[in-house]
Motif scaffolding. Structure first.
Motif, PDB file in Angstrom:
ATOM      1  N   ASN A 102       0.799  -1.121  -0.004  1.00  0.00           N
ATOM      2  CA  ASN A 102       0.173   0.169   0.013  1.00  0.00           C
ATOM      3  C   ASN A 102       0.816   1.220  -0.054  1.00  0.00           C
ATOM      4  OD1 ASN A 102      -0.217  -1.402   3.135  1.00  0.00           O
ATOM      5  ND2 ASN A 102       0.300   0.742   3.127  1.00  0.00           N
ATOM      6  N   LYS A 103      -0.021   2.538  -0.259  1.00  0.00           N
ATOM      7  CA  LYS A 103       0.746   3.676  -0.160  1.00  0.00           C
ATOM      8  C   LYS A 103       1.323   3.758   1.302  1.00  0.00           C
ATOM      9  CE  LYS A 103      -2.378   6.031  -3.259  1.00  0.00           C
ATOM     10  NZ  LYS A 103      -3.132   4.800  -3.671  1.00  0.00           N
ATOM     11  N   ILE A 104       2.534   4.580   1.405  1.00  0.00           N
ATOM     12  CA  ILE A 104       2.881   4.875   2.750  1.00  0.00           C
ATOM     13  C   ILE A 104       2.678   6.502   3.116  1.00  0.00           C
ATOM     14  CG2 ILE A 104       5.065   5.279   4.124  1.00  0.00           C
ATOM     15  CD1 ILE A 104       4.720   2.274   3.181  1.00  0.00           C
ATOM     16  N   ASP A 105       2.137   6.758   4.160  1.00  0.00           N
ATOM     17  CA  ASP A 105       1.569   7.919   4.714  1.00  0.00           C
ATOM     18  C   ASP A 105       2.820   8.457   5.538  1.00  0.00           C
ATOM     19  OD1 ASP A 105       0.900   9.981   6.066  1.00  0.00           O
ATOM     20  OD2 ASP A 105      -1.282   9.230   6.567  1.00  0.00           O
ATOM     21  N   ASP A 106       3.609   9.244   4.915  1.00  0.00           N
ATOM     22  CA  ASP A 106       4.996  10.013   5.627  1.00  0.00           C
ATOM     23  C   ASP A 106       4.611  10.697   6.775  1.00  0.00           C
ATOM     24  OD1 ASP A 106       6.691   8.670   3.752  1.00  0.00           O
ATOM     25  OD2 ASP A 106       6.439  10.505   2.499  1.00  0.00           O
ATOM     26  N   THR A 107       3.278  10.856   7.085  1.00  0.00           N
ATOM     27  CA  THR A 107       2.881  11.782   8.273  1.00  0.00           C
ATOM     28  C   THR A 107       2.165  10.971   9.419  1.00  0.00           C
ATOM     29  OG1 THR A 107       0.495  12.426   7.532  1.00  0.00           O
ATOM     30  CG2 THR A 107       2.387  13.735   6.823  1.00  0.00           C
ATOM     31  N   TRP A 108       2.316   9.770   9.204  1.00  0.00           N
ATOM     32  CA  TRP A 108       1.608   8.840  10.261  1.00  0.00           C
ATOM     33  C   TRP A 108       2.345   7.326  10.480  1.00  0.00           C
ATOM     34  CZ3 TRP A 108      -1.108   3.963   9.389  1.00  0.00           C
ATOM     35  CH2 TRP A 108      -1.941   3.603  10.464  1.00  0.00           C
ATOM     36  N   ARG A 109       2.561   7.208  11.824  1.00  0.00           N
ATOM     37  CA  ARG A 109       3.365   5.928  12.364  1.00  0.00           C
ATOM     38  C   ARG A 109       2.203   4.916  12.721  1.00  0.00           C
ATOM     39  NH1 ARG A 109       6.858   7.240  17.746  1.00  0.00           N
ATOM     40  NH2 ARG A 109       7.705   8.943  16.384  1.00  0.00           N
ATOM     41  N   GLY A 110       1.161   5.309  12.969  1.00  0.00           N
ATOM     42  CA  GLY A 110       0.190   4.172  13.552  1.00  0.00           C
ATOM     43  C   GLY A 110       0.649   3.854  15.052  1.00  0.00           C
ATOM     44  N   ASN A 111       0.467   2.508  15.229  1.00  0.00           N
ATOM     45  CA  ASN A 111       1.263   2.088  16.575  1.00  0.00           C
ATOM     46  C   ASN A 111       2.699   1.605  16.376  1.00  0.00           C
ATOM     47  OD1 ASN A 111       1.428  -0.475  15.099  1.00  0.00           O
ATOM     48  ND2 ASN A 111      -0.184  -1.771  16.523  1.00  0.00           N
ATOM     49  N   TYR A 112       3.377   1.830  15.463  1.00  0.00           N
ATOM     50  CA  TYR A 112       4.890   1.581  15.139  1.00  0.00           C
ATOM     51  C   TYR A 112       5.331   2.584  16.359  1.00  0.00           C
ATOM     52  CZ  TYR A 112       9.339   0.342  13.311  1.00  0.00           C
ATOM     53  OH  TYR A 112      10.505   0.092  13.036  1.00  0.00           O
ATOM     54  N   TRP A 113       6.482   2.002  17.046  1.00  0.00           N
ATOM     55  CA  TRP A 113       7.227   2.534  17.996  1.00  0.00           C
ATOM     56  C   TRP A 113       8.353   3.843  17.639  1.00  0.00           C
ATOM     57  CZ3 TRP A 113      12.321   2.241  18.267  1.00  0.00           C
ATOM     58  CH2 TRP A 113      12.846   1.442  17.886  1.00  0.00           C
ATOM     59  N   ASN A 114       8.336   3.941  16.432  1.00  0.00           N
ATOM     60  CA  ASN A 114       9.441   4.921  15.963  1.00  0.00           C
ATOM     61  C   ASN A 114       8.982   5.312  14.668  1.00  0.00           C
ATOM     62  OD1 ASN A 114      11.899   6.165  16.216  1.00  0.00           O
ATOM     63  ND2 ASN A 114      13.052   4.475  15.845  1.00  0.00           N
ATOM     64  N   ASP A 115       9.777   6.619  14.465  1.00  0.00           N
ATOM     65  CA  ASP A 115       9.474   6.983  13.087  1.00  0.00           C
ATOM     66  C   ASP A 115      10.386   5.873  12.043  1.00  0.00           C
ATOM     67  OD1 ASP A 115       8.253   9.238  13.715  1.00  0.00           O
ATOM     68  OD2 ASP A 115       9.899  10.520  13.996  1.00  0.00           O
ATOM     69  N   ARG A 116       9.722   6.019  10.946  1.00  0.00           N
ATOM     70  CA  ARG A 116      10.544   5.211   9.952  1.00  0.00           C
ATOM     71  C   ARG A 116      11.536   6.110   9.158  1.00  0.00           C
ATOM     72  NH1 ARG A 116       7.761   0.164   9.904  1.00  0.00           N
ATOM     73  NH2 ARG A 116       5.910   0.259  10.530  1.00  0.00           N
ATOM     74  N   PRO A 117      12.376   5.281   8.409  1.00  0.00           N
ATOM     75  CA  PRO A 117      13.385   6.268   7.611  1.00  0.00           C
ATOM     76  C   PRO A 117      12.676   7.024   6.816  1.00  0.00           C
ATOM     77  CG  PRO A 117      13.876   3.847   7.546  1.00  0.00           C
ATOM     78  CD  PRO A 117      12.551   3.911   8.310  1.00  0.00           C
TER      79      PRO A 117
END
Length: 193
Positions: A102-117
């Motif tokens: 799916n597309k990646i929403d750069d402004t949202w991390r959901g329940n992931y504990w850290n920012d993504r690269p």
């Protein structure tokens, strides 16, 4: 790589369909040290078999020009490597159904504990490539908007129950279409010479 390793042991078996949902693991940018020391070292034999040791080493020691947590990022193979080495192997699998990213929403991390690269969205290019080269595809890039990504994944990447149900419905629809095509194919009598 895990799928292709498994496929080596299963390809002599007969399957009506092979459904492949690999997500973004191989294409995702990550710490270069983790890619080389952990992932590649653990799966060296399959990476070397598919790409050749020199090709994979050259790629892993390159740079995606984006640091993450103070370290250079790299992914497990380039888009060119995917097109040259991986896609032809996948095209040989009869009745493969590939589920894209799916597309990646750069402004949202959901329940992931850290920012993504910061360069995480490069995975979308890989998904477009695979969707364009494989014949039976559930293409989430086309199916889901960014709003849908927030509704149907936990963290931009992993589908939640609703997302999994939607993917399942699209697989069933695709299987129904394939069954209908098979019914509509003209029957040719055996020809003997």
């Amino acid at each position: 790589m895990d799928f292709l390793q498994l496929w080596k042991t299963k390809k002599t078996e007969t399957f009506d369909y092979v459904i492949l949902h690999v997500g973004i693991v191989d294409a995702s940018p990550r710490h270069q040290g983790v890619a080389i020391s952990n992932i590649y070292s653990d799966k060296k034999s399959i990476f070397d078999e598919i790409f050749g040791e020199q090709v994979i080493n050259d790629h892993l020691h390159a740079d995606l020009m984006c640091d993450y947590e103070g370290e250079r990022t790299v992914n497990m193979y380039s888009i060119e490597m995917a097109e040259r080495y991986l896609i032809p192997q996948l095209q040989e699998i009869d009745n493969l159904i590939w589920i894209g990213t799916n597309k990646i929403d750069d402004t949202w991390r959901g329940n992931y504990w850290n920012d993504r690269p910061a360069n995480i969205s490069l995975v979308e290019g890989y998904s477009r490539l695979f969707a364009g080269k494989l014949s039976k595809v559930v293409d989430l890039l086309d199916l889901w908007s960014l709003e849908d990504v927030r509704k149907y994944t936990f963290d931009n990447i992993h589908p939640n129950k609703n997302g999994s149900d939607i993917i399942y419905d699209h697989i069933i629809r695709l299987l129904d279409e394939e069954t209908q095509k098979q019914r509509e194919r003209p029957k040719h009598p055996n020809v003997r010479s």
